[in-house]
Design an enzyme around this catalytic site. Structure first.
Site, PDB file in Angstrom:
ATOM      1  CB  SER A  21      40.130  42.253  39.510  1.00 28.75           C
ATOM      2  OG  SER A  21      40.981  41.782  40.548  1.00 28.75           O
ATOM      3  CD  GLU A  93      43.860  36.218  29.694  1.00 29.56           C
ATOM      4  OE1 GLU A  93      42.915  37.031  29.838  1.00 29.56           O
ATOM      5  OE2 GLU A  93      44.965  36.359  30.232  1.00 29.56           O
ATOM      6  CB  CYS A 181      38.707  48.111  46.926  1.00 32.87           C
ATOM      7  SG  CYS A 181      38.927  49.828  47.396  1.00 32.87           S
TER       8      CYS A 181
HETATM    9 ZN    ZN Z   1      41.162  50.187  47.835  1.00 30.76          ZN
END
Ligand code: ZN
Length: 203
Positions: A21, A93, A181
């Site tokens: 992420s 990227e 998350c």
């Molecule tokens: Zn979380």
């Protein structure tokens, strides 16, 4: 914790992908691997898509300002023309490159180069981003990094967009996104959908 590729041998041809992420340290990890190769006197070249000029025109800049020179290129195939005598190629990227990037990486590896690719595996809706699924499939080694969820402090695998826009690419990541998350990401998506439908009801 991640496992460093250990069986890589020089000139055998090799593709490694670093994904995760936003704020998971992908660029830092890419820079660390390439600097190490550079110290070993290997010829290193780094490319990034032309679209990504958030911080600096010529350097890959990670969030902690650990910088390394890179060449911005418009099309993935341009990379093939710029790798004379190069042993290790870095691509940052990767999710923003066009659909030819996996083929380009394959062809570089077939010529004996080590290719280190870093990119976002998922977009702001949690969908696979660009050619990352293909790159992950053809990789000889994959490292998935995690950020810390800004809501609960757990391991973050998703990039949550705090501003409303349906575009897949919104730059200026520090202000617009936060790592979350899976659960906190899903909660945020539901909340966004409720707000959107309330706005529609008002109109
Ligand atoms: Zn979380």
């Amino acid at each position: 914790m991640f496992i460093e590729p250990t069986f890589y041998q020089k000139n055998q041809g090799w593709i490694e992908v670093i994904c995760g992420s936003m704020f998971s340290g992908k660029s830092e990890e890419l820079i660390r691997r390439l600097k190490r190769a550079h110290i070993a006197n290997q010829k290193v070249e780094i490319f990034k898509p032309l679209i990504d000029n958030r911080y600096d025109e010529k350097d890959i800049v990670s969030h902690d300002q650990n910088r390394i020179h890179s060449t911005p290129v418009g099309a993935a195939q341009r990379i093939l023309l710029l790798t004379q005598g190069v042993e290790v190629i870095g691509i940052d990227e990767a999710q923003f490159f066009d659909e030819n990037l996996p083929e380009v990486c394959e062809s570089l590896a077939q010529n004996g180069l080590r290719v280190v690719v870093a990119g976002l595996d998922k977009d702001f809706l949690g969908r696979p981003f660009g050619t990352m699924p293909q790159l992950l499939a053809i990789a000889d080694s994959v490292t998935k990094l995690h950020a810390i969820c800004m809501r609960c402090g757990g391991l973050a695998t998703h990039s949550f967009r705090k501003v409303s826009s349906k575009e897949q690419v919104v730059l200026g990541e520090k202000e617009s996104y936060e790592p979350r998350c899976r659960r906190c990401f899903t909660d945020g998506q539901k909340l966004n959908a409720q707000v959107a439908s309330r706005i529609e009801d008002h109109e």
